[in-house]
Write an enzyme that holds these catalytic residues in place. Structure first.
Site, mmCIF file in Angstrom:
data_model
loop_
_atom_site.group_PDB
_atom_site.id
_atom_site.type_symbol
_atom_site.label_atom_id
_atom_site.label_comp_id
_atom_site.label_asym_id
_atom_site.label_seq_id
_atom_site.Cartn_x
_atom_site.Cartn_y
_atom_site.Cartn_z
ATOM 1 N N SER A 58 -2.421 1.231 0.889
ATOM 2 C CA SER A 58 -3.231 0.027 0.686
ATOM 3 C C SER A 58 -4.604 0.386 0.147
ATOM 4 O O SER A 58 -5.155 1.444 0.469
ATOM 5 C CB SER A 58 -3.385 -0.668 2.039
ATOM 6 O OG SER A 58 -4.420 -1.612 1.991
ATOM 7 N N TYR A 82 -5.227 -0.492 11.540
ATOM 8 C CA TYR A 82 -4.218 -0.681 10.484
ATOM 9 C C TYR A 82 -4.508 0.257 9.313
ATOM 10 O O TYR A 82 -3.636 0.999 8.849
ATOM 11 C CB TYR A 82 -4.226 -2.144 9.999
ATOM 12 C CG TYR A 82 -3.647 -2.303 8.621
ATOM 13 C CD1 TYR A 82 -2.282 -2.178 8.410
ATOM 14 C CD2 TYR A 82 -4.477 -2.530 7.522
ATOM 15 C CE1 TYR A 82 -1.757 -2.283 7.127
ATOM 16 C CE2 TYR A 82 -3.955 -2.639 6.245
ATOM 17 C CZ TYR A 82 -2.597 -2.510 6.053
ATOM 18 O OH TYR A 82 -2.091 -2.609 4.791
ATOM 19 N N LYS A 86 -2.540 3.774 7.506
ATOM 20 C CA LYS A 86 -2.237 4.032 6.081
ATOM 21 C C LYS A 86 -2.818 5.370 5.656
ATOM 22 O O LYS A 86 -2.163 6.167 4.979
ATOM 23 C CB LYS A 86 -2.798 2.911 5.200
ATOM 24 C CG LYS A 86 -2.139 1.567 5.401
ATOM 25 C CD LYS A 86 -0.682 1.577 4.967
ATOM 26 C CE LYS A 86 0.025 0.276 5.231
ATOM 27 N NZ LYS A 86 1.474 0.367 5.067
#
Ligand code: UDP
Length: 278
Positions: A58, A82, A86
């Site tokens: 991302s 989050y 990644k």
């Protein structure tokens, strides 16, 4: 018992939890699902001799970029669990390749995927109140929510609202096909590519485009900045264009048209009106 064996040549790994706010409240859930799940997947791939991978990373790994467009070489930083999953998975992939050069890995840094399949039968259907801008706008347009709160109108941008690089899901899907093809390249090791359009669009511009596509008025409320949000994020697409031979074709009007087509045909997504699990 008959055992069926089938060969698999490559894996596209896009199974991961993705709600930033939830990740702040439940970091262990995110580390368990996203990290442990990925490690187990890689172990299984290795056990089957399958070492070709496309992973959904991302643009969140760019944090608050010091300048735009973001190139793949920019320094990486994250502000929530989050994003950390990644970034850690990207690092795991780099380490994996260093340990065993049979691995061929492409990390795709998604910018802001929106829109839906043009048929109107496949689209995004988040559970509960949507976190992301366009699913929220969509639910206001179909009358499930009353108004959109703009998270900050005091950014140093033309209209004060945050700027992002929205990319049609169709273009994103084609980016994966291009990445899979690239895995056949003997020279590929562990490479990262941005998947964006290279164009920045403000929140207000996006809302206006959706209003035009849908013919619906989206009532707005001004709210404060959302913690962790960057001001302006958009991609440099040069590396993907050059090396994957891929370029996004759709603009925000196409994204809004296809999203409205999905929304108007399926105002309650895959569920039913009043279904609280939806
Ligand atoms: N945004 C907003 N209201 C919302 C949801 C998002 O103003 O209800 C803004 C957000 O601050 C950001 C942009 O819309 O500037 C895109 O946010 P989204 O959550 O969709 O993506 P991300 O933050 O991951 O870029």
């Amino acid at each position: 018992m008959t055992l069926f064996t089938c060969r698999f040549d490559a894996v596209i790994h896009f199974a991961g939890l993705k709600a930033v706010g939830e990740s702040v409240r439940k970091p262990l859930l995110y580390f368990d699902n996203n990290l442990i799940g990925t490690i187990i997947l890689f172990q299984v791939m290795a056990a089957h001799g399958c070492k070709k991978l496309v992973f959904s990373s991302s643009a969140t790994v760019y944090g608050w970029p010091k300048e735009v467009p973001c190139t793949e070489e920019f320094p990486l930083s994250v502000t929530n669990p989050y994003g950390r999953t990644k970034l850690i998975i990207e690092e795991i992939c780099r380490d994996l390749y260093c340990s065993d050069s049979d691995w061929k890995i492409i990390l795709l840094r998604y910018f802001n995927p929106v829109g839906a399949h043009p048929s109107g039968s496949i689209g995004e259907d988040p559970r509960g109140i949507p976190n992301n801008l366009m699913p929220f706008v969509q639910q206001v347009a179909v009358g499930r929510l009353t108004s959109l709160t703009i998270f900050g109108n005091d950014y140093k941008t033309s209209d004060g609202t945050g700027i992002r690089d929205y990319i049609h899901v169709l273009d994103l899907a084609e980016g994966h096909i291009a990445a899979l093809r690239k895995l056949d390249d003997a020279k590929i090791g562990c490479e990262v590519y941005n998947l964006g359009t290279g164009k920045g669009t403000s929140v207000l511009e996006m809302v206006k485009a959706f209003e035009q596509a849908s013919g619906k008025k989206i009532p707005l409320a001004m709210g404060g900045r959302r913690p962790g949000d960057a001001e302006i994020v958009y991609a440099s697409t040069k590396k993907a264009e050059r090396e994957l031979n891929w370029k996004a074709k759709h603009g925000i009007d196409d994204m809004c048209r296809d999203q409205w087509n999905w929304a108007s045909k399926n105002p309650y997504g895959y569920g039913r009106s009043g279904d609280s699990s939806n």
